[in-house]
Design a protein around this motif. Structure first.
Motif, PDB file in Angstrom:
ATOM      1  N   ALA A  95     -18.285   3.541  55.594  1.00 27.49           N
ATOM      2  CA  ALA A  95     -18.604   4.956  55.764  1.00 27.49           C
ATOM      3  C   ALA A  95     -17.516   5.666  56.570  1.00 27.49           C
ATOM      4  CB  ALA A  95     -19.954   5.106  56.461  1.00 27.49           C
ATOM      5  N   ASP A  96     -16.968   4.982  57.564  1.00 21.53           N
ATOM      6  CA  ASP A  96     -15.911   5.580  58.391  1.00 21.53           C
ATOM      7  C   ASP A  96     -14.636   5.780  57.594  1.00 21.53           C
ATOM      8  OD1 ASP A  96     -14.696   6.498  60.840  1.00 21.53           O
ATOM      9  OD2 ASP A  96     -13.691   4.551  60.953  1.00 21.53           O
ATOM     10  N   ILE A  97     -14.304   4.810  56.746  1.00 22.20           N
ATOM     11  CA  ILE A  97     -13.114   4.957  55.897  1.00 22.20           C
ATOM     12  C   ILE A  97     -13.290   6.131  54.949  1.00 22.20           C
ATOM     13  CG2 ILE A  97     -11.710   3.864  54.101  1.00 22.20           C
ATOM     14  CD1 ILE A  97     -12.381   1.159  55.389  1.00 22.20           C
ATOM     15  N   ALA A  98     -14.480   6.228  54.333  1.00 22.41           N
ATOM     16  CA  ALA A  98     -14.750   7.334  53.412  1.00 22.41           C
ATOM     17  C   ALA A  98     -14.699   8.682  54.130  1.00 22.41           C
ATOM     18  CB  ALA A  98     -16.111   7.135  52.753  1.00 22.41           C
ATOM     19  N   ALA A  99     -15.135   8.708  55.385  1.00 21.66           N
ATOM     20  CA  ALA A  99     -15.163   9.951  56.153  1.00 21.66           C
ATOM     21  C   ALA A  99     -13.753  10.508  56.383  1.00 21.66           C
ATOM     22  CB  ALA A  99     -15.857   9.727  57.493  1.00 21.66           C
ATOM     23  N   ARG A 100     -12.759   9.633  56.382  1.00 23.26           N
ATOM     24  CA  ARG A 100     -11.377  10.067  56.614  1.00 23.26           C
ATOM     25  C   ARG A 100     -10.812  10.831  55.419  1.00 23.26           C
ATOM     26  NH1 ARG A 100      -9.048   4.268  58.927  1.00 23.26           N
ATOM     27  NH2 ARG A 100     -10.888   3.806  60.211  1.00 23.26           N
ATOM     28  N   TYR A 101     -11.325  10.542  54.220  1.00 24.49           N
ATOM     29  CA  TYR A 101     -10.739  11.082  53.000  1.00 24.49           C
ATOM     30  C   TYR A 101     -11.533  12.232  52.399  1.00 24.49           C
ATOM     31  CZ  TYR A 101      -7.531   7.129  52.848  1.00 24.49           C
ATOM     32  OH  TYR A 101      -6.543   6.228  53.145  1.00 24.49           O
ATOM     33  N   MET A 102     -12.743  12.484  52.874  1.00 29.05           N
ATOM     34  CA  MET A 102     -13.586  13.490  52.238  1.00 29.05           C
ATOM     35  C   MET A 102     -12.979  14.878  52.323  1.00 29.05           C
ATOM     36  SD  MET A 102     -17.661  14.250  52.682  1.00 29.05           S
ATOM     37  CE  MET A 102     -18.081  12.888  51.605  1.00 29.05           C
ATOM     38  N   PHE A 103     -12.511  15.278  53.511  1.00 28.73           N
ATOM     39  CA  PHE A 103     -11.900  16.601  53.687  1.00 28.73           C
ATOM     40  C   PHE A 103     -10.558  16.467  54.416  1.00 28.73           C
ATOM     41  CE2 PHE A 103     -16.512  17.627  53.589  1.00 28.73           C
ATOM     42  CZ  PHE A 103     -16.508  18.381  52.423  1.00 28.73           C
ATOM     43  N   MET A 104      -9.771  15.486  54.029  1.00 33.64           N
ATOM     44  CA  MET A 104      -8.479  15.270  54.673  1.00 33.64           C
ATOM     45  C   MET A 104      -7.647  16.544  54.640  1.00 33.64           C
ATOM     46  SD  MET A 104      -5.693  12.250  53.857  1.00 33.64           S
ATOM     47  CE  MET A 104      -6.719  10.919  54.432  1.00 33.64           C
ATOM     48  N   PRO A 105      -6.946  16.918  55.763  1.00 31.32           N
ATOM     49  CA  PRO A 105      -6.716  16.120  56.971  1.00 31.32           C
ATOM     50  C   PRO A 105      -7.851  16.148  58.000  1.00 31.32           C
ATOM     51  CG  PRO A 105      -5.534  18.175  57.145  1.00 31.32           C
ATOM     52  CD  PRO A 105      -6.162  18.173  55.784  1.00 31.32           C
TER      53      PRO A 105
END
Length: 340
Positions: free
Chosen positions: A302-312
Motif C-alpha cells: 500500500a505504501d509503494i502504491a501511495a507513492r505513485y498515485m499522485f506523483m510527485p
C-alpha cells in the motif's frame, strides 16, 4: 465467504512451505520499497548504498528515508494484523480491529492536543503521546466493558469501544476547528502515514511491539480454546479472565505502538485475519504468525502504491489501506459474518 474449513493449506508441511514463501515475498516487497519512488534508483544503486556509499543523494535517500520507511511499514503492518486477530477472537466480531478499542482515536486525540494546545511539533514527542493516548483509551474501554454483573462480554466491549472512539473523534474535530493553522499537518498524521518517519521512532517502540509479538505467539494455543466459547473454555480449565486481560495488554502494545509510529492506519486489522484464515484455517498457532507476515506485505504494498498515485505528491498510506479495505469490509458485512 467460504468457511475456514475450506482453507487453502491443509497439511502442516504445506503451511510451513506457505509461511516461508510469505516471508520471502515480504522481503521482496521490502526491497522494492527501498528501490522504487519519486527519486529514480535501481537495484544496483540500492546495493551500492550499503556496500559502497559515496554520499550521493540517491544513497542518502535509500539509507535514511526508504530503508526506515520499509522497516516501519513492515513492523506496523504486522502489529496491526496480529492485533486484529486477537480482537476478533476476543470480541467474537469479524469486523473488529484496533479502531474498535478506540485506540486510533485516543492516540490521534493525544497528538492533536499536543499540537493545538501546547504547540508541540516534535515527531518524537508525538510518538510518545500517541502511545500514551492509545493505551489510556484501550484501558478505559477495557475497564468500562468489565463493569456489571456479567463482567467483560464481547457486546459490552464492542459498545464501549465504539462510544470511546466516537468521543475522542468528536474532541479531535472540535480542537481542529478551534485551530485551523495546524489543520493540514494534523490531518496528514491522522490519515496514517509512514512517510518521513525516522528509524529512531520505530526503535523507541520496538520493545513494546516486540513483547506484543512474542506474547501473541505464546497465547495462541489458549486462544484456540477461548474461541470455542466462554463456557467450553472454562470447562476445559482455562482462566478466561486472565486470558482476556493478556489479550487486552497485547493489543495495547501492538496497536498503541503502531499508532505512535505511523498514526491511525485502518483496515489492516480487519482484512488480513480473514485472508489468513482462508489460507491456514482457524488454528491461532498458524493464524497469528501468518497474519503478521501478510500484514507487513499489505502495508508495504500500500505504501509503494501511495507513492505513485499522485506523483510527485504522496497519498498517506492510511488512505490506500482504506481504498483496499473498504470493499472487503462491505463484503463481510453483506455476507452476514458467515465466515466465522
Amino acid at each position: 465467504m467460504k468457511g475456514y474449513h475450506d482453507m487453502l493449506l491443509k497439511s502442516t508441511s504445506l503451511k510451513w512451505m506457505g509461511f516461508i514463501i510469505a516471508i520471502l515475498v515480504m522481503v521482496l516487497f521490502m526491497c522494492a520499497s527501498v528501490i522504487y519512488g519519486y527519486t529514480d534508483t535501481s537495484w544496483q544503486t540500492a546495493v551500492d548504498a550499503f556496500t559502497n556509499n559515496n554520499g550521493s543523494n540517491e544513497h542518502i535517500i535509500i539509507q535514511t528515508v526508504r530503508l526506515p520507511r520499509a522497516l516501519i511499514a513492515s513492523a506496523v503492518g504486522a502489529s496491526l494484523a496480529i492485533a486484529g486477530v486477537l480482537m476478533q477472537t476476543l470480541t467474537k466480531n469479524p469486523l473488529a480491529s484496533p479502531g474498535i478499542f478506540g485506540i486510533n482515536a485516543g492516540g490521534g486525540f493525544a497528538v492533536v492536543v499536543a499540537m493545538t494546545v501546547f504547540s508541540v511539533n516534535s515527531l518524537q514527542v508525538f510518538s510518545v503521546l500517541a502511545f500514551i493516548g492509545a493505551a489510556v483509551a484501550a484501558i478505559s474501554v477495557y475497564a468500562i466493558g468489565s463493569f456489571g454483573r456479567e463482567g467483560l462480554t464481547p457486546m459490552k466491549l464492542t459498545l464501549a469501544g465504539a462510544a470511546m472512539s466516537a468521543m475522542f473523534s468528536s474532541f479531535t474535530q472540535g480542537l481542529l476547528v478551534l485551530d485551523e493553522v495546524m489543520l493540514d499537518q494534523v490531518l496528514f498524521w491522522l490519515a496514517g502515514s509512514v512517510q518521513g518517519r525516522k528509524l529512531e521512532t520505530l526503535v523507541s517502540v520496538l520493545p513494546y511491539i516486540g513483547i506484543g509479538w512474542i506474547g501473541a505467539v505464546l497465547i495462541a494455543g489458549k486462544m484456540n480454546i477461548l474461541s470455542m466459547g466462554e463456557d467450553v473454555a472454562k470447562g476445559l480449565g482455562l482462566n478466561t479472565g486472565l486470558i482476556k486481560i493478556a489479550i487486552g495488554v497485547i493489543v495495547i502494545l501492538l496497536a498503541g505502538g503502531s499508532v505512535a509510529v505511523a498514526g491511525p492506519i485502518g483496515f489492516v486489522g480487519i482484512v488480513v485475519p480473514h485472508i489468513t484464515r482462508s489460507i491456514v484455517g482457524i488454528d491461532h498457532r498458524w493464524v497469528i504468525p501468518f497474519s503478521g507476515v501478510l500484514g507487513a506485505i499489505l502495508l508495504i504494498a500500500a505504501d509503494i502504491a501511495a507513492r505513485y498515485m499522485f506523483m510527485p505528491s504522496e497519498v498517506p498510506v492510511g488512505v490506500m489501506t482504506a481504498i483496499i479495505g473498504t470493499p472487503f469490509f462491505i463484503y463481510i458485512a453483506r455476507r452476514g459474518f458467515n465466515g466465522r
